[in-house]
Design a protein around this motif. Sequence first.
Motif, short mmCIF file in Angstrom:
data_model
loop_
_atom_site.label_atom_id
_atom_site.label_comp_id
_atom_site.label_asym_id
_atom_site.label_seq_id
_atom_site.Cartn_x
_atom_site.Cartn_y
_atom_site.Cartn_z
N ARG A 36 -9.39 50.66 -25.85
CA ARG A 36 -9.56 50.80 -24.41
C ARG A 36 -9.45 49.47 -23.68
O ARG A 36 -9.01 49.41 -22.53
CB ARG A 36 -10.93 51.45 -24.12
CG ARG A 36 -11.19 51.69 -22.64
CD ARG A 36 -12.29 52.71 -22.43
NE ARG A 36 -13.56 52.28 -22.98
CZ ARG A 36 -14.44 51.54 -22.31
NH1 ARG A 36 -14.16 51.12 -21.10
NH2 ARG A 36 -15.59 51.22 -22.86
N HIS A 37 -9.83 48.38 -24.34
CA HIS A 37 -9.88 47.08 -23.68
C HIS A 37 -8.52 46.40 -23.70
O HIS A 37 -7.78 46.45 -24.68
CB HIS A 37 -10.93 46.20 -24.36
CG HIS A 37 -12.30 46.79 -24.34
ND1 HIS A 37 -13.06 46.88 -23.19
CD2 HIS A 37 -13.04 47.36 -25.33
CE1 HIS A 37 -14.21 47.47 -23.47
NE2 HIS A 37 -14.22 47.77 -24.76
N SER A 38 -8.19 45.74 -22.58
CA SER A 38 -6.92 45.05 -22.44
C SER A 38 -7.05 44.03 -21.31
O SER A 38 -7.74 44.29 -20.31
CB SER A 38 -5.80 46.05 -22.10
OG SER A 38 -4.67 45.39 -21.57
N ALA A 42 -8.84 44.23 -17.34
CA ALA A 42 -10.00 43.42 -16.99
C ALA A 42 -9.71 42.56 -15.77
O ALA A 42 -8.57 42.37 -15.35
CB ALA A 42 -10.39 42.54 -18.19
N GLU A 127 -10.88 48.26 -15.87
CA GLU A 127 -11.84 48.31 -16.96
C GLU A 127 -13.18 48.85 -16.48
O GLU A 127 -13.81 49.68 -17.14
CB GLU A 127 -12.03 46.92 -17.56
CG GLU A 127 -12.96 46.88 -18.76
CD GLU A 127 -12.99 45.52 -19.42
OE1 GLU A 127 -12.41 45.38 -20.51
OE2 GLU A 127 -13.60 44.59 -18.82
N THR A 131 -14.75 52.34 -17.70
CA THR A 131 -16.05 52.30 -18.38
C THR A 131 -16.99 53.34 -17.80
O THR A 131 -17.64 54.10 -18.52
CB THR A 131 -16.67 50.89 -18.26
OG1 THR A 131 -15.85 49.96 -18.96
CG2 THR A 131 -18.07 50.87 -18.85
#
Length: 505
Positions: A36-38, A42, A127, A131
């Motif tokens: 999910r994180h990139s 962000a 992000e 979230t």
Amino acid sequence: MHDVVIVGAGPVGLFLACELGLAGCSVLVLEREPERHSPWKANPLGNRGLYTTSIEAFYRRGMLHPLLKASGVHNDPGANLDADEPSPPRSVGHFAGMVLDPAKVDFAALPFRLPSPAPEFMLASLEAVETVLSERASKLGVEVRRGVTVSAIAQDDETVVAQAGEHEYAARWLVGCDGGRSAVRGLAGFEFVGTEPQFTGYTMLATIADPEKLRPGFNLTPTGMYIQMPTEGHIGLLDFDDGAFDRSQQPTRDHLQAVLRRVSGTDVTLSDVHHASSFTDRAMQTTTYRQGRVLLAGDAAHIHPPFGGQGLNTGIGDAMNLGWKLAATVHGYAPDGLVDTYTRERHPIGAGVLDWTRAQAAVMRPDSHAQAIQGVIRDLLGTRDGTTYVFEKVSGSSIRYDLGSEQSLVGRNAPDLRLEDGTRLGDLMQDGRGIVLDFSTDRCLHGSAKGWESRIRYAAGPARNDLGFGAVLIRPDGIVAWAGDRDPDREAFERAAGHWFGDLA
């Protein structure tokens, strides 16, 4: 078998999953990215502008506080949920690189506006948005599977099956929320039409040896546009090359430096480029948002340049509109054709956004005609009426669906009506049901609304500001479906309730 399979776990897919989960549907979300994180989600590369209608969508589902917290918004009087009137925002976006002055927006002139805890505008990273939505989806029992690439889709009159490797995922409905290069769109055979690009755009995070050579903010130049963001080294560029350099090529430091120098008219030096991506102003839209049991939402249904966060905001509007309609269809109480009103209502909105971005691209062209138009628009944006008009368009405040009524409130996003006991409309909408607010002294709609109580929440009492209406019926997406005068017509209310919420038989 699930009720709905959603392809794509971005903000639009997750918001739709939350809407369906809230309505008691079984939902599976398939996402091709394993993580999910990139850095592209962000801060700062993932920052997007959220406008009124999108922020209200979070507010009305009880997710505004978590969104503000995840976005690092603290002690902002405009985000005080107990305030009667938020303070004016510090930023309200731009038109073609010409920044709007918040002090020139006449918020009181916006259609049927009432004080609301939801800010008119805020910055949030993708992000942060994902979230908040992921946590809500998990609580609602939505399952998200990552690292799954859909390669085929088959459907019949009862089911639709998504093929991913050796696995098959069957559902009653499938929704493609998988972005501008949507696999679902192609696999399901949607027609995708529009206009070709005039420019290549770039966004990058770089180390700049001499940043003082670049002016801060938006800068329209005789050869294009560049943007120096508040975060050091975060640069945006528009190069009017007819889209010759697109995402099929990875932009190099030398290429980006050459474009930046040409567009800025300086000899600025990029010491290093940490992240870079390109995009164009290609503007395309599917001719319908439904093919049998397959639907599209967000960038899968419409693509355009990322001016002012319009893609994210339009996608959230798609999800809010579709969610309750699809849930009612799944549960079997939807009136005939309810799910088809999704295309009918949202397709014109998407088309309008495409034209809005096309107009901006035309104004930014580095030629004498466009620069002459820029002068006219700057004059208009120097006026209160001109700035208010542009903000009304970009914020979604001007949206009104044609629901076949001449009543001026019907078809609009409902204002945050507030009862005398302090209860706000936003407080009543968190369970995803429709709302009837009965301001009449004798609660004349109570008996009529009682039959729909599993689909419509009834609330009665005098209002602090009822805008002159005796009662209003509000759909789960916050759109006013019917409004009555001081002496509401019960039969008219029942017809409207039946039209949107189904027969009680």
